[in-house]
Scaffold this motif. Structure first.
Motif, PDB file in Angstrom:
ATOM      1  N   LYS A   1       0.843  -1.194   0.000  1.00  0.00           N
ATOM      2  CA  LYS A   1       0.000   0.000   0.000  1.00  0.00           C
ATOM      3  C   LYS A   1       0.881   1.247   0.000  1.00  0.00           C
ATOM      4  O   LYS A   1       1.739   1.403   0.862  1.00  0.00           O
TER       5      LYS A   1
ATOM      6  N   GLN B   1      -1.090  -0.904  -4.473  1.00  0.00           N
ATOM      7  CA  GLN B   1      -2.298  -0.120  -4.213  1.00  0.00           C
ATOM      8  C   GLN B   1      -1.887   1.318  -3.929  1.00  0.00           C
ATOM      9  O   GLN B   1      -1.092   1.569  -3.016  1.00  0.00           O
TER      10      GLN B   1
ATOM     11  N   PHE C   1      -2.691   5.307  -2.899  1.00  0.00           N
ATOM     12  CA  PHE C   1      -3.584   6.080  -2.043  1.00  0.00           C
ATOM     13  C   PHE C   1      -3.216   7.556  -2.103  1.00  0.00           C
ATOM     14  O   PHE C   1      -2.061   7.920  -2.325  1.00  0.00           O
ATOM     15  N   THR C   2      -4.223   8.397  -1.886  1.00  0.00           N
ATOM     16  CA  THR C   2      -4.027   9.816  -1.680  1.00  0.00           C
ATOM     17  C   THR C   2      -4.700  10.178  -0.364  1.00  0.00           C
ATOM     18  O   THR C   2      -5.146   9.292   0.363  1.00  0.00           O
ATOM     19  N   SER C   3      -4.764  11.462  -0.044  1.00  0.00           N
ATOM     20  CA  SER C   3      -5.363  11.873   1.227  1.00  0.00           C
ATOM     21  C   SER C   3      -6.094  13.196   1.054  1.00  0.00           C
ATOM     22  O   SER C   3      -5.972  13.868   0.021  1.00  0.00           O
TER      23      SER C   3
ATOM     24  N   PRO D   1      -6.311   2.909 -10.243  1.00  0.00           N
ATOM     25  CA  PRO D   1      -7.202   3.248  -9.124  1.00  0.00           C
ATOM     26  C   PRO D   1      -6.415   3.864  -7.971  1.00  0.00           C
ATOM     27  O   PRO D   1      -5.363   3.345  -7.588  1.00  0.00           O
ATOM     28  N   VAL D   2      -6.901   4.988  -7.467  1.00  0.00           N
ATOM     29  CA  VAL D   2      -6.264   5.663  -6.341  1.00  0.00           C
ATOM     30  C   VAL D   2      -7.327   5.885  -5.260  1.00  0.00           C
ATOM     31  O   VAL D   2      -8.263   6.648  -5.455  1.00  0.00           O
ATOM     32  N   LYS D   3      -7.163   5.184  -4.149  1.00  0.00           N
ATOM     33  CA  LYS D   3      -8.098   5.327  -3.040  1.00  0.00           C
ATOM     34  C   LYS D   3      -7.655   6.471  -2.138  1.00  0.00           C
ATOM     35  O   LYS D   3      -6.558   7.024  -2.293  1.00  0.00           O
ATOM     36  N   SER D   4      -8.509   6.831  -1.193  1.00  0.00           N
ATOM     37  CA  SER D   4      -8.193   7.938  -0.292  1.00  0.00           C
ATOM     38  C   SER D   4      -8.204   7.462   1.157  1.00  0.00           C
ATOM     39  O   SER D   4      -8.996   6.597   1.532  1.00  0.00           O
ATOM     40  N   VAL D   5      -7.285   8.032   1.949  1.00  0.00           N
ATOM     41  CA  VAL D   5      -7.250   7.741   3.380  1.00  0.00           C
ATOM     42  C   VAL D   5      -7.480   9.036   4.150  1.00  0.00           C
ATOM     43  O   VAL D   5      -7.177  10.125   3.672  1.00  0.00           O
TER      44      VAL D   5
END
Length: 222
Positions: free
Chosen positions: A2, A71, A73-75, A102-106
């Motif tokens: 991640k 995986q 991620f951005t924020s 794909p870029v998920k967010s935290v």
């Protein structure tokens, strides 16, 4: 694995842009100049050795994320940066290495309010964001901030965000932050690896990508 991606990763992922180039069209004795859309490679300058070294590895890393082997991620705070920054736009013929990735967010360790409306904005400007970072007194954030210096207060927050979200890596092309974290690794004492694209590829034992060959294989009209 991640990976939290820095904003400079998103910016540098755009390697080619759509530009309009004048071209002369002739009909018998008549000539007219029209603009033709073309793909242009915005290669690193001669003095951008670090960027030139990293980009082929960034292409590989983005492809691994597209394949699901990494995986991304951005924020929230990364999105605030993107909102106010004027990054490159690839256009129809350009190439963005993050396309279809794909870029998920935290969530960040500390939340804040912001406002975007017809009467103005609040909490979006760089100074407002820096003021928010300076207001945080959490011991872990202060440890990272004090070790890396206020010049990197935003990256200190992003690294803390990656830790709190249980991510493995903070991927950056900020050479100065990457260097100071490695110089003060024991003081920073992070479970998250701060890595460049080249380091991550070496860690995964994968090879860099020839960006010009990649561009030649991408047909925007298909």
């Amino acid at each position: 694995m991640k990976v939290l991606i820095d904003r400079n990763i998103e910016i540098n992922a755009i390697t080619h842009k759509t530009v309009l180039a004048p071209q002369v069209i002739r009909w018998g004795p008549h000539a007219q100049i029209i603009e033709i859309a073309q793909r242009a490679h915005f290669a690193p300058r001669d003095d951008e050795n670090f960027r030139a070294e990293q980009l082929p590895y960034l292409a590989t890393v983005c492809n691994l994320a597209k394949e699901g082997r990494l995986q991304f991620f951005t924020s929230h705070e990364m999105r605030m940066e993107k909102l106010r920054q004027k990054g490159r736009c690839e256009g129809y013929l350009g190439i963005n290495l993050l396309q279809d990735v794909p870029v998920k967010s935290v969530r960040g360790p500390v939340q804040r309010a912001f406002l975007i409306g017809p009467t103005g904005t609040h909490g979006v400007t760089e100074e407002e964001q820096m003021e928010f970072f300076r207001s945080i007194q959490h011991p872990r954030f202060l440890q990272i901030r004090n070790a890396t210096g206020d010049a990197h207060i935003d990256d200190a927050f992003h690294l803390w965000t990656a830790e709190e979200a249980a991510l493995d890596t903070y991927l950056t092309m900020d050479q100065r932050f990457w260097r100071v974290v490695n110089q003060k690794k024991k003081i920073v004492d992070s479970v998250v690896l701060v890595m460049t694209p080249k380091e991550l590829c070496e860690h995964l034992n994968v090879q860099p990508t020839d960006i010009e060959k990649l561009a030649a294989a991408i047909n925007p009209f298909r």
